[in-house]
Design a protein around this motif. Structure first.
Motif, mmCIF file in Angstrom:
data_model
loop_
_atom_site.group_PDB
_atom_site.id
_atom_site.type_symbol
_atom_site.label_atom_id
_atom_site.label_comp_id
_atom_site.label_asym_id
_atom_site.label_seq_id
_atom_site.Cartn_x
_atom_site.Cartn_y
_atom_site.Cartn_z
ATOM 1 N N TYR A 55 0.830 -1.201 0.000
ATOM 2 C CA TYR A 55 0.000 0.000 0.000
ATOM 3 C C TYR A 55 0.862 1.248 0.000
ATOM 4 O O TYR A 55 1.804 1.375 0.775
ATOM 5 N N LEU A 61 -5.147 0.476 -4.815
ATOM 6 C CA LEU A 61 -4.833 -0.934 -4.609
ATOM 7 C C LEU A 61 -6.029 -1.769 -5.023
ATOM 8 O O LEU A 61 -7.144 -1.530 -4.570
ATOM 9 N N LYS A 81 -9.825 -3.196 3.187
ATOM 10 C CA LYS A 81 -10.848 -2.258 2.702
ATOM 11 C C LYS A 81 -11.307 -1.301 3.800
ATOM 12 O O LYS A 81 -11.502 -0.114 3.539
ATOM 13 N N VAL A 87 -8.968 1.526 -2.105
ATOM 14 C CA VAL A 87 -8.848 0.079 -2.221
ATOM 15 C C VAL A 87 -10.149 -0.472 -2.788
ATOM 16 O O VAL A 87 -11.235 -0.088 -2.356
#
Length: 137
Positions: A55, A61, A81, A87
């Protein structure tokens, strides 16, 4: 540009990453984590470590998991998440999805997700449906 993480039961994530390398030659910024018989707590630690490695603040991501509602999916939702921005998680990972996700990293994540969902609809086919009458001519 986004990083890519594959999270699955067993060694599937690592196998998909290694196979991706055969097609693209590049697995930089692709991370793989598999749930093994060592248990959920160790898996949770592996996921947390992997997301810390991959990350990057301000970078997106994409997390590809195997089964919606399975342990890799649930842990990804809880440990990734819910804790990080930018994300997205997609369940139903397979090799064509991994290849397309990897090759599409110059696109935005939202564009890629729409493309992946559309591609996935046509990913399963039987040999009878794979040929058309035009091929017979």
């Amino acid at each position: 540009m986004y990083n890519l993480m594959i999270v699955t039961h067993g060694p599937l994530a690592s196998a998909l990453k290694e196979t991706l390398k055969m097609f693209t030659g590049d697995v930089e910024d692709v991370y793989a984590v598999g749930l093994t018989e060592s248990g959920v707590e160790e898996f949770k630690e592996k996921v947390s470590k992997a997301v810390e490695d991959c990350y990057e603040e301000g970078k997106e991501l994409l997390v590809l998991v195997d089964l919606f509602g399975g342990t890799p999916f649930n842990i990804s939702m809880l440990e990734i998440k819910s804790k990080y921005k930018n994300v997205e998680i997609i369940a139903g990972v397979n090799l064509p999805l991994v290849i397309e996700a990897s090759l599409s990293r110059s696109s935005t994540l939202s564009e890629t997700i729409e493309s992946l969902k559309e591609s996935a609809k046509g990913a399963v086919m039987s040999p009878e449906k794979a040929t058309s009458s035009e091929d017979d001519e």
